[in-house]
Design an enzyme around this catalytic site. Structure first.
Site, PDB file in Angstrom:
ATOM      1  N   ASP A   9     -21.268 -23.081 -21.620  1.00  0.00           N
ATOM      2  CA  ASP A   9     -22.143 -22.382 -20.693  1.00  0.00           C
ATOM      3  C   ASP A   9     -22.548 -23.382 -19.592  1.00  0.00           C
ATOM      4  OD1 ASP A   9     -24.138 -20.417 -19.785  1.00  0.00           O
ATOM      5  OD2 ASP A   9     -25.597 -21.807 -20.645  1.00  0.00           O
ATOM      6  N   ASP A  11     -25.574 -22.800 -16.739  1.00  0.00           N
ATOM      7  CA  ASP A  11     -27.011 -22.879 -16.449  1.00  0.00           C
ATOM      8  C   ASP A  11     -27.821 -23.196 -17.705  1.00  0.00           C
ATOM      9  OD1 ASP A  11     -26.389 -22.293 -13.865  1.00  0.00           O
ATOM     10  OD2 ASP A  11     -27.115 -20.226 -13.913  1.00  0.00           O
TER      11      ASP A  11
HETATM   12 MG   LIG Z   1     -27.488 -20.799 -20.051  1.00  0.00          MG
END
Ligand SMILES: [Mg+2]
Length: 275
Positions: A9, A11
């Protein structure tokens, strides 16, 4: 020796929750590249956003966009083109859901009583998008280039919002409730996209050992499906809840520092156990 692939992932995981910096992970990213361990972005971001980020991070590997809606493999990255992909923009593209126009058409089919209470990205100007997302106009433009779904701003009451979501689901959509938007798309997730891509990476041999990293509940499918799950600490919310308990590591540092801590620890562990 079986290879390793890292699915991550962005962010709050590889990128800092507040300032989006990846600097604390840079030395390790360079080492992984030198060792031939691919770092594969798996995120809610669009292809357009990811192309920019790949360039910034010198990343030449496949990526997974829009929460698992599509996998992008650079044309020629693998010796054999997977069977069920289309070619576009220099990539072999595997889509798991219909394209954006399908979801825009579906949004026009919700009952009339919701009219005026929601606003799709499609109907916003770049300045409105920038205002709403806190992104710069340039970044907002890239974020708005959705290909496999549509984010919608809800303008009505909370109770009506649930009715709206139900109406969309009856029409065949799946709706993710984000912080600011409802994300309307189809049945896909990061875990299934990761599994498909990893099978392609292993075609003709054995699939790489997978390490997945994430900080939120929308990473759960990917974290459950990987050989090793690294839960990256968040300054804003608890770790995602998983069913599995084996080969799960919770980082002590948040964001990119936690990312580097988790990857280093798991790669060392794998190297030790496979001799
Ligand atoms: Mg995230």
């Amino acid at each position: 020796m079986t290879s390793i692939a890292i699915y991550t992932d962005l962010d709050g995981t590889l990128l800092d929750h507040h300032d989006y910096s990846h600097a604390p992970a840079d030395p390790l990213l360079q080492r992984l590249e030198a060792q031939g361990i691919p770092v594969i972005f798996c995120t809610s971001k669009t292809r357009a956003e990811l192309l920019r980020l790949r360039q910034e991070l010198n990343n030449r590997h496949p990526f997974i966009a829009e929460n698992g809606a599509a996998v992008f493999i650079p044309d020629g990255y693998l010796p054999v083109r997977p069977a069920d992909v289309v070619t576009g923009g220099g990539f072999w593209v595997k889509a798991f859901v219909p394209g954006r126009s399908h979801w825009l058409a579906l949004l026009r089919q919700v009952p009339n009583r919701f009219a005026g209470r929601f606003r799709p990205f499609h109907d916003m100007t770049v300045d409105q998008l920038a205002d709403l997302t806190g992104l710069s106009p340039e970044e907002a433009l890239l974020a708005a280039k959705r290909e496999y779904g549509e984010p919608v701003q809800w303008l009505g009451s909370d109770a009506d919002r649930e009715d709206f979501v139900e109406a969309l689901e009856r029409l065949g959509a799946r709706v993710l409730r984000g912080g600011r938007f409802l994300h309307v798309s189809g049945d896909c997730d990061k875990g299934r996209a990761m599994h498909w891509l990893n099978q392609q990476l292993g075609a003709g041999g054995s699939a790489p050992i997978t390490i997945a990293l994430g900080d939120s509940q929308n990473d759960a499918a990917m974290l459950e499906a990987a050989d090793h799950a690294v839960l990256v600490r968040s300054p804003s919310h608890p770790f995602p809840r998983l069913r599995r308990t084996e080969r799960v590591l919770e980082t002590s540092a948040p964001g990119p520092r936690g990312w580097a801590e988790g990857v280093a620890s798991v790669v060392t562990h794998i190297d030790k156990t496979r001799g």
